[in-house]
Design a protein around this motif. Sequence first.
Motif, PDB file in Angstrom:
ATOM      1  N   VAL A 224       0.851  -1.186   0.000  1.00  0.00           N
ATOM      2  CA  VAL A 224       0.000   0.000   0.000  1.00  0.00           C
ATOM      3  C   VAL A 224       0.888   1.237   0.000  1.00  0.00           C
ATOM      4  O   VAL A 224       1.878   1.298   0.740  1.00  0.00           O
ATOM      5  N   ASP A 225       0.542   2.231  -0.814  1.00  0.00           N
ATOM      6  CA  ASP A 225       1.291   3.487  -0.828  1.00  0.00           C
ATOM      7  C   ASP A 225       0.805   4.357   0.328  1.00  0.00           C
ATOM      8  O   ASP A 225      -0.325   4.844   0.327  1.00  0.00           O
ATOM      9  N   TRP A 229      -0.038   9.443   3.965  1.00  0.00           N
ATOM     10  CA  TRP A 229      -0.849   9.117   5.134  1.00  0.00           C
ATOM     11  C   TRP A 229      -0.420   9.945   6.346  1.00  0.00           C
ATOM     12  O   TRP A 229       0.756  10.273   6.510  1.00  0.00           O
ATOM     13  N   THR A 230      -1.369  10.199   7.203  1.00  0.00           N
ATOM     14  CA  THR A 230      -1.073  10.801   8.498  1.00  0.00           C
ATOM     15  C   THR A 230      -0.703   9.704   9.490  1.00  0.00           C
ATOM     16  O   THR A 230      -0.910   8.509   9.224  1.00  0.00           O
ATOM     17  N   GLN A 233      -3.725   7.610  10.298  1.00  0.00           N
ATOM     18  CA  GLN A 233      -4.055   6.590   9.300  1.00  0.00           C
ATOM     19  C   GLN A 233      -3.123   5.375   9.425  1.00  0.00           C
ATOM     20  O   GLN A 233      -3.563   4.227   9.319  1.00  0.00           O
ATOM     21  N   CYS A 234      -1.844   5.659   9.665  1.00  0.00           N
ATOM     22  CA  CYS A 234      -0.894   4.553   9.854  1.00  0.00           C
ATOM     23  C   CYS A 234      -1.277   3.717  11.066  1.00  0.00           C
ATOM     24  O   CYS A 234      -1.245   2.478  11.018  1.00  0.00           O
ATOM     25  N   LYS A 235      -1.637   4.382  12.156  1.00  0.00           N
ATOM     26  CA  LYS A 235      -1.999   3.643  13.373  1.00  0.00           C
ATOM     27  C   LYS A 235      -3.258   2.812  13.169  1.00  0.00           C
ATOM     28  O   LYS A 235      -3.372   1.698  13.708  1.00  0.00           O
ATOM     29  N   ALA A 236      -4.197   3.330  12.404  1.00  0.00           N
ATOM     30  CA  ALA A 236      -5.415   2.562  12.126  1.00  0.00           C
ATOM     31  C   ALA A 236      -5.075   1.300  11.337  1.00  0.00           C
ATOM     32  O   ALA A 236      -5.604   0.221  11.606  1.00  0.00           O
ATOM     33  N   GLU A 259       3.482   9.655  17.085  1.00  0.00           N
ATOM     34  CA  GLU A 259       4.196   9.759  15.814  1.00  0.00           C
ATOM     35  C   GLU A 259       4.541   8.375  15.278  1.00  0.00           C
ATOM     36  O   GLU A 259       5.071   7.535  15.989  1.00  0.00           O
ATOM     37  N   VAL A 260       4.238   8.151  14.011  1.00  0.00           N
ATOM     38  CA  VAL A 260       4.580   6.882  13.356  1.00  0.00           C
ATOM     39  C   VAL A 260       4.845   7.156  11.884  1.00  0.00           C
ATOM     40  O   VAL A 260       4.192   7.984  11.265  1.00  0.00           O
TER      41      VAL A 260
END
Length: 413
Positions: A224-225, A229-230, A233-236, A259-260
């Motif tokens: 997935v690109d 993403w924020t 969104q990454c954490k979700a 932060e991720v």
Amino acid sequence: MEIIVVGAGIGGLSSALSLTLAGHTTTVLESSPTLAEVGAGVQLTPNSTRSFWKWGLGPDILSHAVLPSSFNIRRDTHDSLLRSVSFKEFEKRYGAPYIVIHRADIHRILFEHGVKAGVKLRLGCKVVDGERLSADLVVGVDGIKSFARGEFLADFRDKWEEKTGWAAYRLMAPVEALKSNPLTEFLSQDCNCNCWIGDDRLVMTYLVKNAQMLNIVLGHPDDVDTSDWTSEQCKAEIGRAFEDSSPSLQALLAITNPEVQNWPIYQVRSLPRWVAKSGRFVLMGDAAHAMAFYLSMGVSMAVEDAETLTECISLMQKRNESLGHAMGIFEKVRKRRAEAVRDASLHAGNVLQLRRGPEQETRDRALRSDGVEEEASQTDEFYVKKMSYGIADQEIRDWSYGYDVLKQVEAEW
């Protein structure tokens, strides 16, 4: 010799320090206006710490590093221990310890020791600025997106970086938060490296910043690109991808810092050459052989490059050989070694993240036996044929950490 090093990352500063300590006049050119190393934790294997100790960095590194007592490999769905590799005998066997440290700390220590030794550093200095500099040797160590590589191999018009098919989310968790939950408290009480493995995924953790922060790496397919993403969104997505992981992992992922970032994992394809025909330019470090992180050998390869280059020049001067001869030996020794480790590193990642099935079962048996029962043992290219995982295989450990730079150069000379 007058030597210019292009790039002030860990590889560039290691090269500059090693060469300067050997009596050469070294100038480092860095395009960035500030000196800052991007990243989080890094594992330093004994073949790199041996050189750091030799260069006098040991006390400063130990004051900021964590010395883990073991590397634990667990099943990610229920925490069962598949293998624990003790670091107790590493220093005796390999001549230096296995440590973990924040990347910014080792970068700063290299910089400070370099300046003390006499390394000249020029920041905000682009190679195409127009000013003409001269040197006996130019060393391109400017990272995976290397400008120097592009100029050197311009005739090929190829893109040398390639995706490995894997990616990794990188996060941090404060130790105080770990202590507040019984399910994660054990991660704050020991300094071990812990790696949970499952189907197409892994979780790697170890303490950094004087054991005040837990570095967390989440491996997964690069399908997935996420470039726009924020962190939310990454954490979700992390929550979805690891929803069936063990209670302790679920608890850990719930208390990480906000932060991720997600990083696709690249490597550099085998280059046609590293050294110019004149012998006065050479590519090293990630510019020549960037690799996946699964054996934690990226920094170690750059450090081996630095030691090898210094030794080749030393022998050239002692034996009154040409620079072209010395650089030819460098390329022959390092290209073979670094490309083998690059291939072994990606193989290790593939092995760790195997899906359920016969190959995963073979891997788990190999983990329990230290790799000694595998048919691929002692065969050519065993490091990409065995189904065991690097650090949990005695043969691969010795091949990785016991490598003798000086012996290899002497053998080829």
